[in-house]
Enzyme design. Structure first.
Site, mmCIF file in Angstrom:
data_model
loop_
_atom_site.group_PDB
_atom_site.id
_atom_site.type_symbol
_atom_site.label_atom_id
_atom_site.label_comp_id
_atom_site.label_asym_id
_atom_site.label_seq_id
_atom_site.Cartn_x
_atom_site.Cartn_y
_atom_site.Cartn_z
ATOM 1 N N SER A 172 0.828 -1.212 0.000
ATOM 2 C CA SER A 172 0.000 0.000 0.000
ATOM 3 C C SER A 172 0.858 1.256 0.000
ATOM 4 O O SER A 172 2.014 1.241 0.438
ATOM 5 C CB SER A 172 -0.897 -0.013 1.236
ATOM 6 O OG SER A 172 -0.071 -0.031 2.398
ATOM 7 N N GLY B 173 4.199 2.032 2.103
ATOM 8 C CA GLY B 173 5.285 2.365 1.177
ATOM 9 C C GLY B 173 5.929 3.699 1.513
ATOM 10 O O GLY B 173 7.143 3.866 1.384
ATOM 11 N N GLU C 171 6.440 -0.256 -5.434
ATOM 12 C CA GLU C 171 5.315 -0.692 -6.277
ATOM 13 C C GLU C 171 4.070 -0.591 -5.412
ATOM 14 O O GLU C 171 3.707 -1.526 -4.709
ATOM 15 C CB GLU C 171 5.528 -2.139 -6.739
ATOM 16 C CG GLU C 171 6.807 -2.377 -7.532
ATOM 17 C CD GLU C 171 6.742 -1.872 -8.973
ATOM 18 O OE1 GLU C 171 5.636 -1.543 -9.445
ATOM 19 O OE2 GLU C 171 7.801 -1.796 -9.610
ATOM 20 N N CYS D 219 -3.360 -4.540 -8.061
ATOM 21 C CA CYS D 219 -2.938 -3.131 -8.082
ATOM 22 C C CYS D 219 -3.407 -2.485 -9.377
ATOM 23 O O CYS D 219 -3.608 -1.279 -9.440
ATOM 24 C CB CYS D 219 -1.436 -3.025 -7.926
ATOM 25 S SG CYS D 219 -0.548 -4.086 -9.053
HETATM 26 P P1 NAD Z 1 0.355 -3.702 2.789
HETATM 27 O O1 NAD Z 1 0.972 -2.374 2.547
HETATM 28 O O2 NAD Z 1 -0.606 -3.837 3.910
HETATM 29 O O3 NAD Z 1 1.512 -4.798 3.045
HETATM 30 C C1 NAD Z 1 2.560 -4.982 2.134
HETATM 31 C C2 NAD Z 1 3.747 -5.630 2.846
HETATM 32 O O4 NAD Z 1 4.301 -4.701 3.760
HETATM 33 C C3 NAD Z 1 3.384 -6.865 3.650
HETATM 34 O O5 NAD Z 1 4.401 -7.829 3.487
HETATM 35 C C4 NAD Z 1 3.370 -6.335 5.062
HETATM 36 O O6 NAD Z 1 3.590 -7.335 6.027
HETATM 37 C C5 NAD Z 1 4.542 -5.384 4.993
HETATM 38 N N1 NAD Z 1 4.663 -4.392 6.077
HETATM 39 C C6 NAD Z 1 3.741 -3.987 6.969
HETATM 40 N N2 NAD Z 1 4.289 -3.040 7.798
HETATM 41 C C7 NAD Z 1 5.567 -2.858 7.388
HETATM 42 C C8 NAD Z 1 6.643 -2.018 7.817
HETATM 43 N N3 NAD Z 1 6.513 -1.171 8.827
HETATM 44 N N4 NAD Z 1 7.819 -2.102 7.161
HETATM 45 C C9 NAD Z 1 7.990 -2.951 6.112
HETATM 46 N N5 NAD Z 1 7.006 -3.766 5.670
HETATM 47 C C10 NAD Z 1 5.813 -3.718 6.293
HETATM 48 O O7 NAD Z 1 -0.313 -4.148 1.396
HETATM 49 P P2 NAD Z 1 -1.216 -5.421 1.093
HETATM 50 O O8 NAD Z 1 -2.552 -5.209 1.705
HETATM 51 O O9 NAD Z 1 -0.485 -6.688 1.377
HETATM 52 O O10 NAD Z 1 -1.338 -5.335 -0.500
HETATM 53 C C11 NAD Z 1 -2.235 -4.512 -1.153
HETATM 54 C C12 NAD Z 1 -1.582 -3.233 -1.635
HETATM 55 O O11 NAD Z 1 -0.443 -3.539 -2.436
HETATM 56 C C13 NAD Z 1 -2.492 -2.426 -2.531
HETATM 57 O O12 NAD Z 1 -2.367 -1.068 -2.222
HETATM 58 C C14 NAD Z 1 -1.963 -2.725 -3.924
HETATM 59 O O13 NAD Z 1 -2.263 -1.736 -4.886
HETATM 60 C C15 NAD Z 1 -0.507 -2.817 -3.655
HETATM 61 N N6 NAD Z 1 0.164 -3.560 -4.714
HETATM 62 C C16 NAD Z 1 0.890 -2.868 -5.610
HETATM 63 C C17 NAD Z 1 1.501 -3.540 -6.662
HETATM 64 C C18 NAD Z 1 2.291 -2.786 -7.682
HETATM 65 O O14 NAD Z 1 3.033 -3.437 -8.400
HETATM 66 N N7 NAD Z 1 2.179 -1.484 -7.793
HETATM 67 C C19 NAD Z 1 1.370 -4.926 -6.775
HETATM 68 C C20 NAD Z 1 0.627 -5.610 -5.823
HETATM 69 C C21 NAD Z 1 0.026 -4.915 -4.787
#
Ligand code: NAD
Length: 515
Positions: free
Chosen positions: A247, A251, A268, A302
């Site tokens: 997210s 990010g 990403e 995404c």
């Molecule tokens: P999320 O941001 O909740 O989690 C992503 C990852 O970050 C997970 O592995 C999570 O455990 C980790 N995380 C959580 N806290 C963290 C921290 N403090 N430091 C480092 N890592 C941490 O996202 P999600 O719900 O798993 O996935 C959905 C999101 O991902 C959507 O916003 C989607 O658009 C995006 N996404 C983007 C792409 C792209 O290529 N642009 C591809 C797939 C998903």
């Protein structure tokens, strides 16, 4: 092990993938160990507890990093085409396990079996791509301004690459990063989503035999599980590159933390993707592109189509066609190929979906196809929702956000420039598309004055990219690029070399320094 929906062969798939009741969340190549708390993985398909994974503690993380550092010293000296040969073998191994891994992806994440298998196919494709790349890590040669000097650039491995991945592509994102990083001579430490840890354990199990067979140092492929490891990676100066998929909210935190220590990131992040439906569009093509784009993976890509920007002259007709198609959608178990729409990942996502619909209504949105949570037999997990369509305006707060669910906002436009401005007028910049048979509109959409997204398609929906191109987006999507084209350059460090083979030492820019 808990009871599973065995009519779909899940138990057998888990056995083939070496998934046990309790799995070690930390592994370095062939060695598994972990001492942290237990993470339980429930299937959104039927609510079953599939298995448990022990999270990595700080000590486990340190042990994995020590192995990674040790492995890098050896791996970087292996010639790139030989590294490619090992990646080729990994591709072969993935071919063998395509079926069970695709089943596990579908069962743990909730996407359709077809999409689960497709995700594994992407892994195989990126292996093939990386093998070719291993002989094409080219640097340029320049003409020096000084006589008898040669100047060129070369690309060196960058070191340890941290991969943090999202739940919605639980295996492909890792392979997009790791296969490329490996041929570049890097080693990887992967922290998968805690919502899909078993998929990650399965991937490590699959490639383990290749690493062992080739005597590759075990720290080349490290796995750490649990959120604590995420922040350890962000703050770790030994990791020069963090590739983060997730997210925009998380990010932003990763980006700041890694930048603070002068590390590099590939980000990403979220998308808010639109299709422009022109008056010159082929409506049958729009139908497939828009409906698959909006409801595929239950709106959890995404690149999911979140907005349809429709020319006023074809608005009524397009809405009719969409309503009809949505009326025929079958919602249910994604392992059953008769269904079009599977579950959301968890009940938290269901709540986000319900809140978004309420917010859209409060801002003046008009419901075109009603949403709601599915109840009764087959929907026991509580994660199945109805794809819905809401007539909305682009400036609505909720329309400007990414809600990871099957909600499609539709809106009207008059001129093509107005449509392009609406498409661009969101904080995110991942994927975009136009359906038109008008060459002028198409070229304008693809021009400098057109779409501001990393991906811009014509007569194709917003989702379903191929691995050959560089994947990623602008603005709050993070600006990263991974997978194909020259995305490999982010995984290496560039070095410019100048060699003087003469007997004089002329300075650049003609500067004189006489002694
Ligand atoms: P999320 O941001 O909740 O989690 C992503 C990852 O970050 C997970 O592995 C999570 O455990 C980790 N995380 C959580 N806290 C963290 C921290 N403090 N430091 C480092 N890592 C941490 O996202 P999600 O719900 O798993 O996935 C959905 C999101 O991902 C959507 O916003 C989607 O658009 C995006 N996404 C983007 C792409 C792209 O290529 N642009 C591809 C797939 C998903």
């Amino acid at each position: 092990m808990a009871t599973l929906t065995d009519q779909f062969g899940i138990q057998e798939a888990l056995a083939k993938l070496g998934i046990q009741e309790i799995n070690e969340g930390t592994s370095t190549g062939s060695r598994s160990f972990a001492n942290g708390k237990i993470i339980e993985s429930y299937s959104p398909v039927d609510g079953t507890l599939i298995g448990k994974v022990k999270a990595s503690t700080k000590e486990d993380y340190e042990a994995a990093m020590a192995k990674a550092e040790e492995a890098f010293k050896i791996w970087r000296l292996v010639p790139a085409p030989k590294r490619g040969e090992i990646v080729r073998q990994m591709g072969d191994e993935l071919r063998k396990y395509k079926e069970p891994l695709g089943q596990l992806v579908s069962y743990e994440m909730g996407k359709s079996l077809q999409e689960g298998l497709g995700e594994v196919q992407e892994m195989i494709d990126i292996c093939d791509f990386a093998v070719g790349l291993s002989r094409q890590l080219y640097g340029l040669t320049m003409h020096s301004e000084r006589p008898m000097h040669r100047m060129y650039e070369q690309w060196h491995p960058i070191g340890i690459v941290g991969i943090i991945s999202a739940f919605n592509f639980p295996v492909a994102v890792w392979s997009w990063n790791s296969m490329i990083a490996w041929v570049c001579g890097d080693v990887c430490i992967w922290k998968p989503s805690s919502k899909t840890p078993l998929c990650a354990v399965a991937c490590q199990n699959i490639i383990k035999t290749v690493l062992e067979r080739n005597n590759v140092p075990e720290g080349v492929s490290c796995l750490v599980v649990g959120n604590e490891s995420g922040d350890l990676i962000n703050n770790d100066k030994r990791i020069p590159l963090v590739s983060f998929t997730g997210s925009t909210r998380i990010g932003r935190h990763v980006s700041k933390t890694v930048a603070e220590r002068f590390g590099n990131t590939i980000l990403e992040l979220g998308g808010n993707n639109a299709i422009i439906v022109s008056e010159h569009a082929d409506i049958n093509m729009v139908l497939v592109g828009a409906v698959f784009g909006a409801v595929g993976t239950a709106g959890q890509r995404c690149t999911t189509t979140r907005r349809l920007i429709i020319h006023e002259s074809v608005y009524g007709k397009t809405v009719e066609v969409l309503k009809n198609a949505y009326g025929q959608l079958k919602i249910g178990n994604p392992l059953d190929s008769n269904n079009h729409v599977g579950p959301l990942i968890d009940k938290g996502s269901v709540q986000d979906y319900l809140n978004a619909i309420e917010k859209a209504k409060a801002e003046g949105g008009k419901i075109i196809v009603e949403g709601g949570v599915m109840e009764g037999e087959g929907y026991e997990s509580g994660c199945y929702v109805k794809p819905c369509i809401i007539e909305a305006e682009n400036h609505f707060h909720i329309v400007q956000e990414e809600t990871f669910a099957p909600i499609l906002y539709i809106m009207k436009y008059k001129t093509i420039q107005e449509a392009i401005d609406m498409q661009n007028n969101v904080p995110q910049g991942l994927s975009s598309s136009i359906f038109t048979n008008n060459m002028r509109e198409m070229e304008l959409f693809l021009s400098h004055a057109g779409s501001d997204c990393g991906i811009a398609n014509v007569n194709i929906g917003t989702s379903g990219a191929e691995i050959g191109g560089a994947f990623g987006g602008e603005k709050e999507t993070g600006g990263g690029r991974e997978s194909g084209s020259d995305a490999w350059k982010a995984y290496m460090r560039r070095q410019t070399n100048t060699i003087n083979y003469g007997t004089e030492l002329p300075l650049a820019q003609g500067i004189r320094f006489d002694l």
